[in-house]
Design a protein around this motif. Structure first.
Motif, PDB file in Angstrom:
ATOM      1  N   UNK A  66      -9.272  -6.676   5.396  1.00  0.00           N
ATOM      2  CA  UNK A  66      -9.324  -5.210   5.327  1.00  0.00           C
ATOM      3  C   UNK A  66      -9.386  -4.591   6.724  1.00  0.00           C
ATOM      4  N   UNK A  67     -10.203  -5.164   7.594  1.00  0.00           N
ATOM      5  CA  UNK A  67     -10.318  -4.638   8.958  1.00  0.00           C
ATOM      6  C   UNK A  67      -9.018  -4.832   9.728  1.00  0.00           C
ATOM      7  N   UNK A  68      -8.366  -5.980   9.533  1.00  0.00           N
ATOM      8  CA  UNK A  68      -7.103  -6.236  10.230  1.00  0.00           C
ATOM      9  C   UNK A  68      -6.044  -5.242   9.786  1.00  0.00           C
ATOM     10  N   UNK A  69      -6.060  -4.882   8.520  1.00  0.00           N
ATOM     11  CA  UNK A  69      -5.053  -3.954   8.008  1.00  0.00           C
ATOM     12  C   UNK A  69      -5.207  -2.547   8.570  1.00  0.00           C
ATOM     13  N   UNK A  70      -6.401  -2.195   9.013  1.00  0.00           N
ATOM     14  CA  UNK A  70      -6.591  -0.847   9.545  1.00  0.00           C
ATOM     15  C   UNK A  70      -5.813  -0.642  10.843  1.00  0.00           C
ATOM     16  N   UNK A  71      -5.307  -1.717  11.413  1.00  0.00           N
ATOM     17  CA  UNK A  71      -4.556  -1.629  12.660  1.00  0.00           C
ATOM     18  C   UNK A  71      -3.063  -1.382  12.428  1.00  0.00           C
ATOM     19  N   UNK A  72      -2.661  -1.209  11.179  1.00  0.00           N
ATOM     20  CA  UNK A  72      -1.247  -1.068  10.850  1.00  0.00           C
ATOM     21  C   UNK A  72      -0.963   0.269  10.175  1.00  0.00           C
ATOM     22  N   UNK A  73       0.316   0.579  10.069  1.00  0.00           N
ATOM     23  CA  UNK A  73       0.733   1.808   9.398  1.00  0.00           C
ATOM     24  C   UNK A  73       0.423   1.729   7.903  1.00  0.00           C
ATOM     25  N   UNK A  74       0.370   2.875   7.263  1.00  0.00           N
ATOM     26  CA  UNK A  74       0.104   2.907   5.821  1.00  0.00           C
ATOM     27  C   UNK A  74       1.136   2.104   5.043  1.00  0.00           C
ATOM     28  N   UNK A 119       0.291  -1.031   2.721  1.00  0.00           N
ATOM     29  CA  UNK A 119       0.654  -1.033   1.300  1.00  0.00           C
ATOM     30  C   UNK A 119       1.460  -2.281   0.961  1.00  0.00           C
ATOM     31  N   UNK A 120       2.382  -2.654   1.828  1.00  0.00           N
ATOM     32  CA  UNK A 120       3.199  -3.849   1.584  1.00  0.00           C
ATOM     33  C   UNK A 120       2.319  -5.078   1.439  1.00  0.00           C
ATOM     34  N   UNK A 121       1.362  -5.261   2.340  1.00  0.00           N
ATOM     35  CA  UNK A 121       0.515  -6.451   2.280  1.00  0.00           C
ATOM     36  C   UNK A 121      -0.499  -6.386   1.144  1.00  0.00           C
ATOM     37  N   UNK A 122      -1.011  -5.225   0.842  1.00  0.00           N
ATOM     38  CA  UNK A 122      -1.977  -5.119  -0.248  1.00  0.00           C
ATOM     39  C   UNK A 122      -1.336  -5.371  -1.603  1.00  0.00           C
ATOM     40  N   UNK A 123      -0.042  -5.136  -1.703  1.00  0.00           N
ATOM     41  CA  UNK A 123       0.657  -5.324  -2.967  1.00  0.00           C
ATOM     42  C   UNK A 123       1.104  -6.764  -3.194  1.00  0.00           C
ATOM     43  N   UNK A 124       0.949  -7.623  -2.208  1.00  0.00           N
ATOM     44  CA  UNK A 124       1.382  -9.007  -2.360  1.00  0.00           C
ATOM     45  C   UNK A 124       0.477  -9.762  -3.331  1.00  0.00           C
ATOM     46  N   UNK A 127      13.552 -12.991  -3.708  1.00  0.00           N
ATOM     47  CA  UNK A 127      14.233 -11.692  -3.817  1.00  0.00           C
ATOM     48  C   UNK A 127      13.244 -10.538  -3.664  1.00  0.00           C
ATOM     49  N   UNK A 128      12.086 -10.642  -4.287  1.00  0.00           N
ATOM     50  CA  UNK A 128      11.064  -9.593  -4.172  1.00  0.00           C
ATOM     51  C   UNK A 128      10.629  -9.451  -2.713  1.00  0.00           C
ATOM     52  N   UNK A 129      10.409 -10.571  -2.043  1.00  0.00           N
ATOM     53  CA  UNK A 129       9.948 -10.528  -0.653  1.00  0.00           C
ATOM     54  C   UNK A 129      11.055 -10.092   0.308  1.00  0.00           C
ATOM     55  N   UNK A 130      12.300 -10.331  -0.044  1.00  0.00           N
ATOM     56  CA  UNK A 130      13.418  -9.810   0.749  1.00  0.00           C
ATOM     57  C   UNK A 130      13.444  -8.285   0.633  1.00  0.00           C
ATOM     58  N   UNK A 131      13.259  -7.776  -0.590  1.00  0.00           N
ATOM     59  CA  UNK A 131      13.231  -6.318  -0.785  1.00  0.00           C
ATOM     60  C   UNK A 131      12.065  -5.685  -0.038  1.00  0.00           C
ATOM     61  N   UNK A 132      10.964  -6.413   0.114  1.00  0.00           N
ATOM     62  CA  UNK A 132       9.810  -5.897   0.852  1.00  0.00           C
ATOM     63  C   UNK A 132       9.993  -6.077   2.364  1.00  0.00           C
ATOM     64  N   UNK A 133      11.110  -6.657   2.747  1.00  0.00           N
ATOM     65  CA  UNK A 133      11.454  -6.901   4.150  1.00  0.00           C
ATOM     66  C   UNK A 133      10.485  -7.864   4.851  1.00  0.00           C
TER      67      UNK A 133
END
Length: 163
Positions: free
Chosen positions: A24-32, A36-41, A84-90
């Motif tokens: 959670x703390x590491x994610x605060x260093x990134x854009x929304x 969102x991309x990582x939290x949805x994995x 395919x899902x992870x390709x769409x998520x770039x």
């Protein structure tokens, strides 16, 4: 000496809590959007990214779908759908294999590699800060205990898979 179940419960809850808090703390260093991309994995998607990272150490051009499916112990169809899902998520990319036009190579994207590297740096910084506050003997003891716990869990996992 017999360990009480509440001690075991507290132990694994603390370990999970540490990991969750660090993520959670590491994610605060990134854009929304990146957060969102990582939290949805899903856990399976995270395992796939980890597998691609490890497999491309020896094959930087990318791994085959079959190699990835074998590593994850999934069918080719399930692996292909998750890729395919992870390709769409770039987070993953497919590139044609120069030797076989029907085959593709799978690897992490530049964005995924950057985010993983930044996360690793953050985890290392936080861990260094914590360990520097401990006496050397406690650092060594903590590391040995964690290694033994990991070995125990890994051995149990192997025994379960064999059955």
């Amino acid at each position: 000496m017999k360990v009480q179940p509440d001690i075991a419960l507290q132990t694994w809850q603390l370990l999970f809590g540490i990991v969750d808090d660090m993520r959670e703390h590491a994610l605060t260093r990134h854009s929304r959007k990146e957060v969102a991309t990582f939290q949805e994995l899903t856990i399976s998607q995270q395992h796939m990214i980890k597998a691609v990272i490890h497999l491309t150490i020896d094959a930087p051009e990318g791994v085959t779908l079959k190699a990835l499916a074998d590593r994850l112990q999934l069918s080719s169809g399930a692996t292909s759908a998750m890729v395919e899902v992870l390709v769409r998520k770039r987070l993953l990319e497919r590139t044609p294999c120069p030797l076989d036009r029907r085959a593709v190579r799978i690897r992490t994207t530049d964005t995924c590699r950057r985010l993983v590297a930044e996360g690793c740096r953050y985890f290392t910084e936080r861990t260094v800060a914590f360990l520097e506050a401990l006496p050397e003997t406690e650092r060594s003891s903590l590391l040995e205990v964690l290694k033994e716990f990991h070995r125990s869990i890994s051995t149990h996992q192997l025994e379960t898979e064999i059955r």
